[in-house]
Write an enzyme that holds these catalytic residues in place. Structure first.
Site, PDB file in Angstrom:
ATOM      1  N   LYS A 111       0.875  -1.178   0.000  1.00  0.00           N
ATOM      2  CA  LYS A 111       0.000   0.000   0.000  1.00  0.00           C
ATOM      3  C   LYS A 111       0.910   1.225   0.000  1.00  0.00           C
ATOM      4  O   LYS A 111       1.439   1.611   1.040  1.00  0.00           O
ATOM      5  CB  LYS A 111      -0.927   0.018   1.206  1.00  0.00           C
ATOM      6  CG  LYS A 111      -1.907   1.190   1.191  1.00  0.00           C
ATOM      7  CD  LYS A 111      -2.849   1.140   2.382  1.00  0.00           C
ATOM      8  CE  LYS A 111      -3.868   2.279   2.319  1.00  0.00           C
ATOM      9  NZ  LYS A 111      -3.226   3.609   2.432  1.00  0.00           N
ATOM     10  N   CYS A 415      33.864  24.585   9.484  1.00  0.00           N
ATOM     11  CA  CYS A 415      35.002  24.928  10.341  1.00  0.00           C
ATOM     12  C   CYS A 415      36.268  24.457   9.631  1.00  0.00           C
ATOM     13  O   CYS A 415      36.349  23.303   9.210  1.00  0.00           O
ATOM     14  CB  CYS A 415      34.893  24.256  11.713  1.00  0.00           C
ATOM     15  SG  CYS A 415      36.341  24.549  12.752  1.00  0.00           S
TER      16      CYS A 415
END
EC number: 6.5.1.2
Length: 664
Positions: A111, A415
């Protein structure tokens, strides 16, 4: 009080009905969500229980009408109604349904969590596509479908006239891409994949790409059985929903067989490339369907078994900021424990800081957490009414590990302090998709960096059992120190030794160079054959490789140069620095191959590596240039596209046998 207990007063009931109708209207007609599917199901179950206890109370179609009676419908009238399905939740209910078939055969299929759609073709050309709407009328979405839905082509190979019905859905990867594209275009994130389909397919003027796929579950014509109808659909180029998981394809007759099929689909749910929220049980024979007939909104010959929902609402308790292996900022949400898709979730990923700011996320806020396939759980959006007075969360201006300001030149802040990414670089090198070092997880790698025992991946091969056996890796409940232990240390050192036999492409992947991963590692290894040749390559030479381009190529050249000393040390430790040629021609020399779905006995990375050893150039997407698609369970949209393009399809079992025979 249980989830299905009735409301005690009429006022509570009426309020719940109104809340459910508002949620259903938004759900069916806009694609946004006022609540998660799980919360809606709980509310609807209580409304149904109340109606059963008080038959005179009006639920305004919540339990009796298609789309809960809330859809506005559309301008297109369906020639026959597009109905809903009744829902069941237990094996006992499944057995009861099978009994109603009177011994006639039935099918169990996935489904899909998408939108029902009806498409009309005349002489093989698409002339109309319409959504289910209220079951009687639906919205015309022909223009949007023509923009591109895999499996619903504008022109069929055959000159066929008729209609096909099925589900338009997004794969897990499609949902991720569509959500990112929508946010980048200034829109809100999608809560779940069904909402993403609803929002995307209705937007005639949408300014973002949203890939979608179609699977068929009904086709016009005279057929004695559903299997015959779907065989005809497949011959026209449509992908039948009943064939998406071959293990459960075919007619079943007993409750035990049906329950086993439901369990099989449920077991595959975590590794399927597309989302599903249940399994459909339906009569196979047309004679059975005529005998059982239809109710006002549902057929008596079919029902839907519901699995635990893949989206749930919970409370955001904190957001952790970390640095990834290439220095990028990484956000992790800590949420109130919630059960999602069969597991309890306490952590979830988040997008970039701008996305968090745009959503106004705040600690203490109710959010939707989505988990589908093998994707790490993710916070997709705030949901429902929020408490007043919450302060939106803001990311720190500096890296929490070194105190240096972030580089904010892109959405993913970075960084540039090399040591900040050291532990993550070690963990990536040891991960399953790279060198696959057993036992060397995040906490172990964090401790190595904290204790000064490793700053780069070459340092790992200087470790000994004695040096790491006493490493502190945690705390006891009483506050004492937990050490790694000699057995674990021996396992890790053995894993490092075994990693020296891993193929060259994994070494390239494990270096963790920016904008590279498993696929790029395979491409570079296959093209240059040796590390010396790769390190000597220019940006222009690397950029010539399909799908690389100048930007990726520049990152590869820069990354290899920066890691020159590390690579030399890895070579000295005996890591594989070239492709090991077995000699003679290979069966897939010159072939472009895609591997999709599960392959018996092999992980996804191992299957792709095996195809490369057979001589193939392995790609992640199907195109007109693809020669072969290896299709395992869950191949989904790639299988549909391969069939549409006429690409040769090999089953996963055939591929596994070929690999074994070749000793690959």
């Amino acid at each position: 009080m249980t989830a299905s207990s009735p409301f005690s007063t009429r006022a509570e009931f009426d309020e719940a009905v109104e809340q459910a109708r508002q949620a259903a209207q938004v759900y069916y007609d806009t694609g946004d969500a006022l609540m998660t599917d799980a919360d809606y199901d709980v509310l609807a179950d209580r409304i149904a229980a109340t109606v059963e206890a008080h038959p005179g109370w009006d639920d305004r179609g919540i339990t009796t009408a298609v789309a809960a009676g809330a859809s506005a419908g559309g301008d297109v009238r369906h020639p026959t109604a597009m109905l809903s399905l009744d829902k069941i939740k237990t094996p006992e209910e499944a057995a009861e349904f099978v009994a109603t078939l009177g011994g006639d055969g039935c099918l169990v299929e996935v489904k899909l969590d998408g939108l029902a759609i009806r498409a009309e073709y005349v002489d093989g050309a698409l002339v109309l596509a319409a959504l289910r709407g209220d079951g009687t009328t639906g919205e015309d979405v022909t223009v949007q479908v023509r923009r591109g839905v895999v499996g619903l082509p504008e022109k069929l190979a055959a000159s066929w006239s008729g209609e096909v019905r099925g589900e338009v859905f997004m794969t897990v990867a499609d949902f991720e891409a569509a959500g990112a594209n929508r946010v980048a275009a200034g829109g809100k994130p999608f809560v779940n994949s069904r909402g993403a389909v609803a929002g995307a397919i209705r937007a005639i003027d949408r300014n973002y790409e949203a890939p979608m796929t179609f699977a068929a579950y009904e086709i016009s014509g005279e057929f004695g059985s559903h299997l015959a109808a779907m065989a005809h659909a497949e011959s026209l180029g449509f992908t039948p929903a009943c064939g998406l998981i071959p293990e459960v394809a075919g007619e079943l007759h007993t409750p035990e067989q049906v329950i086993a099929a439901i369990d099989t689909i449920g077991a595959h749910r975590s590794d399927l490339p597309f989302p599903l929220d249940g399994a459909v049980i339906k009569a196979n024979l047309e004679s059975t369907r005529r005998r059982l007939g239809l109710a006002s909104r549902t057929p008596y010959w079919a029902t839907a078994y519901k699995y635990p929902p893949d989206t749930a609402s919970t409370v955001l308790r904190d957001i952790q900021v970390r640095v990834g292996r290439t220095g990028r900022i990484s956000l992790r949400a800590i949420v109130e424990p919630v059960y999602v898709a069969g597991t309890t979730v306490t952590y979830a990923t988040l997008h970039n800081p701008k996305w968090v700011a745009d959503q106004g996320l705040a600690i203490g806020q109710t959010v939707a957490v989505w988990r589908a396939g093998d994707v790490i759980p993710r916070v997709t959006s705030p949901i429902g009414e929020q408490p007043h007075g919450l302060t939106p969360w803001t990311a720190p201006e500096e890296c929490p590990q070194c105190g240096e300001p972030w580089d904010k030149s892109s959405l993913l802040w970075r960084c540039h302090t090399a040591s900040c990414a050291a532990a993550n670089a070690l963990a990536y090198w040891c991960s399953r998709e790279a060198l696959d070092v057993d036992g060397a997880g995040d906490s172990f790698c964090d401790t190595l960096v904290e204790q000064g025992l490793a700053r780069n991946v070459a340092d790992l091969y200087d470790l000994t059992v004695d040096r790491i056996a006493d490493l502190p890796v945690g705390k006891t409940a009483a506050g004492g120190t937990v050490t790694l232990g000699r057995n674990n240390a021996e396992r890790i050192i053995a894993g490092l030794e075994a990693s020296k036999k891993q193929p060259f492409n994994r070494v390239v992947t494990g270096l963790g160079i920016r904008m590279t991963g498993r696929s790029v590692g395979r491409w570079l290894a296959a093209h240059f054959k040796t590390m010396d040749a790769l390190r000597a390559a220019t940006v222009e030479e690397i950029a010539q490789i399909d799908k690389m381009g100048l930007i990726k190529a520049q990152h590869v050249v820069d990354g290899l140069a920066a890691m020159s000393e590390v690579i030399d040390r890895l070579a000295a430790h005996g890591l594989t620095m070239q492709i090991v040629e077995t000699g003679g021609p290979k069966p897939w020399d010159g072939k472009k191959v895609v591997v999709s779905g599960s392959v018996p006995g092999l992980s996804r990375t191992e299957a792709q590596e095996a195809a490369a050893r057979l001589g193939a150039s392995v790609s992640g997407s199907v195109s007109k240039n693809t020669d072969i698609l290896v299709a395992g369970d869950g191949a989904g949209s790639k299988l549909a596209k391969a069939q549409q393009l006429g690409v040769t399809v090999m089953t996963a079992e055939e591929f596994a046998a070929m690999v074994q025979e070749a000793g690959s």
